[in-house]
Design an enzyme around this catalytic site. Sequence first.
Site, PDB file in Angstrom:
ATOM      1  N   CYS A  73       0.865  -1.187   0.000  1.00 15.50           N
ATOM      2  CA  CYS A  73       0.000   0.000   0.000  1.00 15.50           C
ATOM      3  C   CYS A  73       0.897   1.231   0.000  1.00 15.50           C
ATOM      4  O   CYS A  73       2.104   1.125  -0.216  1.00 15.50           O
ATOM      5  CB  CYS A  73      -0.946  -0.004   1.200  1.00 15.50           C
ATOM      6  SG  CYS A  73      -0.112   0.170   2.795  1.00 15.50           S
ATOM      7  N   ALA A  74       0.338   2.404   0.250  1.00 13.95           N
ATOM      8  CA  ALA A  74       1.122   3.638   0.182  1.00 13.95           C
ATOM      9  C   ALA A  74       2.145   3.737   1.308  1.00 13.95           C
ATOM     10  O   ALA A  74       3.310   4.051   1.074  1.00 13.95           O
ATOM     11  CB  ALA A  74       0.200   4.849   0.191  1.00 13.95           C
TER      12      ALA A  74
END
Length: 377
Positions: A73-74
Amino acid sequence: MKLQGMSAESLAKKVLNNEQIFILDVRNENDFNDWKIEGKNVEVMNTPYFELLEGVDSILDKIPDDQEILVVCAKEGSSKFVGELLVEQGKPNVSYLIGGMKSWSEHLEPVLIGDLKDGGAIYQFVRIGKGCLSYMVISNGEAAVIDAVRMTEVFEEFAKEKNITIKHTIDTHLHADHISGGKQLAEKTKGSYWLPPKDAAEVVFDYEKLEEGKHLVVGNTKISIQPIYSPGHTIGSTSLLVDNRYLLSGDILFVKSIGRPDLAGKAEDWVKDLRTTLYERYKELPTDLIVLPAHFGKFTELGDGGQVSARLGDLYSENPGLNIQDESEFRRTVSANLPPQPNAYQEIRQTNMGKLSPTNEEQREMEIGPNRCAVHD
């Protein structure tokens, strides 16, 4: 079974070694389509995090049991959540990317390019998640770092391991896609920072003028770094001829493409310079020079061990940007239908001029996404 964390360094080694890995990217679709982890044996699936809040049943049959699974994810929080759900459902060998795509963007992997005639060596630092390429030329206990990125501790630690002193840092041009670490590294090592003066009209700090005809000596040997004025990507773009064997082309010439001339709003003005550099000045250079660019676009440009390089003569045969004979067609190619401009490129240019002083977190945000310095995306 327990969820494991995987560092960006470990992931980079797997990608560069062509190891098989399955990546579940849980960022939103737009961010995923803009920028993702790629590799020869990397399989990537995108399912946004918000679709998995109630569980992972909908994707279980798409997640292999016989491969290493990495959830991305980020920043890492969402991937840990989804990774735990996969483990609870009995999926073996599941990890999350520590630090998320931010850490992937910042990792540098040093790769030996080759030896120099008088006993030195040249290393390429591959920023695999961003496509940036930095270099260190080493000779007789001294080093020059070219196109350094802002994670300067990587170069400092490498120099310490090799027991060498960084005497010069050099930027081939004023960068627009990432924040340069050249000035900062020079200050930390008490070295000299070099920048082409035609790109430095608005900088607010002192620098050494990187100009054609000057020779920067590294060590006490005959190894020299010879600037070659080569405008087009910027008005000051300067290539470096190292050891009469390596051509550090900055963002003028890449392995699969050529540099774009529009990142300072001067596309129409700089197209002619770009063509002159590529179709005349570079044509005069020996064809057996090894071209070492400042960026790469796709993982397919990575060669043995992850190095990005090509013989100049081969590029004149194979690179589409060097084979547009009609001048008007060349102008259209490099000024129309270009890929999107880099994220926050105007703010990045201002930062590299010394006019802005963003925090570390602001710098990370400014650099998120792929580099887009080439004509062909």
